[in-house]
Scaffold this active site. Structure first.
Site, short mmCIF file in Angstrom:
data_model
loop_
_atom_site.label_atom_id
_atom_site.label_comp_id
_atom_site.label_asym_id
_atom_site.label_seq_id
_atom_site.Cartn_x
_atom_site.Cartn_y
_atom_site.Cartn_z
N ALA A 1 0.87 -1.17 0.00
CA ALA A 1 0.00 0.00 0.00
C ALA A 1 0.91 1.23 0.00
O ALA A 1 2.08 1.15 0.40
CB ALA A 1 -0.89 -0.01 1.23
N GLY B 1 0.65 -4.93 0.98
CA GLY B 1 -0.51 -4.99 0.10
C GLY B 1 -0.21 -5.67 -1.23
O GLY B 1 -1.12 -6.21 -1.87
N GLU C 1 -0.59 -9.26 -0.53
CA GLU C 1 -2.01 -9.51 -0.30
C GLU C 1 -2.80 -9.47 -1.61
O GLU C 1 -3.70 -10.29 -1.82
CB GLU C 1 -2.55 -8.47 0.69
CG GLU C 1 -1.92 -8.64 2.07
CD GLU C 1 -2.20 -7.47 2.99
OE1 GLU C 1 -1.76 -6.34 2.68
OE2 GLU C 1 -2.88 -7.67 4.02
N GLU D 1 4.44 -5.09 7.35
CA GLU D 1 3.69 -4.03 8.02
C GLU D 1 4.14 -3.78 9.45
O GLU D 1 4.15 -2.65 9.93
CB GLU D 1 2.18 -4.37 8.02
CG GLU D 1 1.49 -4.23 6.67
CD GLU D 1 1.54 -5.49 5.83
OE1 GLU D 1 2.35 -6.40 6.12
OE2 GLU D 1 0.77 -5.56 4.86
#
Ligand code: CO8
Length: 261
Positions: A69, A112, A115, A135
């Site tokens: 992200a 992300g 993911e 993270e």
């Protein structure tokens, strides 16, 4: 192959019944900012709605599938901001896509990015792929399914180790652990992914959708419920023209030609 250039952070193309979406924010290693997220979801839903598309490939560059992200975009957000926006909730739309989706991963697939790769149905990895959920080093936890899908893919102990330390896993370990279906040389990643997608897209689309739905059902149900679901869906296959064609072709010793009906 036809291209659509109305997007700024992704490239899309089709080749026969295969659609490809290439993440393209090279200066940010394809970090998933709001614009890229919106464009990717719009593109994938448009392909999913197109009966002429039988499989979708999501890929990045040789250096990065996606480095996570976009940290710069969210660094100053408050709890109220991310809660009100339901940050990352939109990715449920990718999970809801019914056409088979393949992630072709080279380079970094972190946070992300890892993911996103895992939301797809199949991951095919280049030998330089690196998967991780870093993270925790940023003072947060995964938010797009990492703690859930990684655990289901590779088991608790390895998932815990990765989520608690941020350790990055290479392609060979990812294959050994069951995270990825196959590892290929980075130079042939795109052709291997295209070939895999073309194979799937050559099957009956409704049957491929039923197969995807049935495999995914195993995540959401007990074994006995899942087996019953599978059996009923198997019965439903007999309502299609493609079942008649597929079985007739076998009996007549010829190639099946599916009409996706
Ligand atoms: N977000 C924003 N920008 C990024 C990101 C990212 N995730 N990753 C890389 N970039 C940018 C860098 O800032 C750099 O930009 P600039 O040139 O302007 O400085 C550019 O991309 C190139 O990156 P590097 O210079 O760092 O390239 P290297 O080859 O040296 O390193 C790495 C590559 C190792 C991938 C490194 O970039 C890195 O560690 N990136 C961050 C990886 C990461 O931590 N990802 C997880 C992000 S968090 C997440 O995905 C889920 C968050 C859930 C939180 C929920 C909160 C509500």
């Amino acid at each position: 192959s036809t291209e659509n250039s109305s997007y700024e952070t992704i490239l899309t193309s089709t080749n026969g019944r295969v659609a490809t979406i290439t993440l393209s924010r090279p200066k940010a290693l394809n970090a998933l900012n709001l614009q890229l997220t919106a464009e990717l979801l719009e593109a994938v839903e448009a392909f999913d709605a197109d009966p002429e598309i039988g499989a979708i490939v999501i890929t990045g560059s040789e250096k990065a599938f996606a480095a996570g992200a976009d940290i710069k975009e969210m660094a100053t957000h408050s709890f109220a901001d991310v809660y009100a926006a339901d940050l990352f909730g939109a990715w449920d739309r990718l999970a809801a896509v019914r056409t088979p989706v393949i992630s072709a991963v080279a380079g970094h697939a972190l946070g992300g990015g890892c993911e996103l790769a895992m939301i797809a149905d199949i991951i095919i990895a280049a030998d330089n792929a690196k998967f991780g959920q870093p993270e925790i080093k940023l003072g947060v936890i995964p938010g797009m399914g990492g703690s859930q899908r990684l655990t289901r893919a590779i088991g608790k102990s390895k998932a815990m180790e990765m989520v608690l330390t941020g350790r990055v896993m290479g392609a060979d370990e990812a294959e050994r652990s069951g995270l990825v279906a196959r590892v290929v040389p980075v130079a042939s990643l795109q052709s291997e992914a295209a070939e895999l997608a073309a194979t799937i897209a050559g099957m009956s689309k409704p049957i491929a959708m039923i197969a995807k739905e049935s495999v995914n059902r195993s995540y959401e149900s007990s074994l006995s419920e899942g087996l019953l679901y599978e059996r009923r869906m198997n019965h439903a296959c007999f309502a299609t023209e493609d079942q008649k064609e597929g079985m007739a072709a076998f009996v007549e010793k010829r190639q099946a030609t599916f009409t996706h009906r």
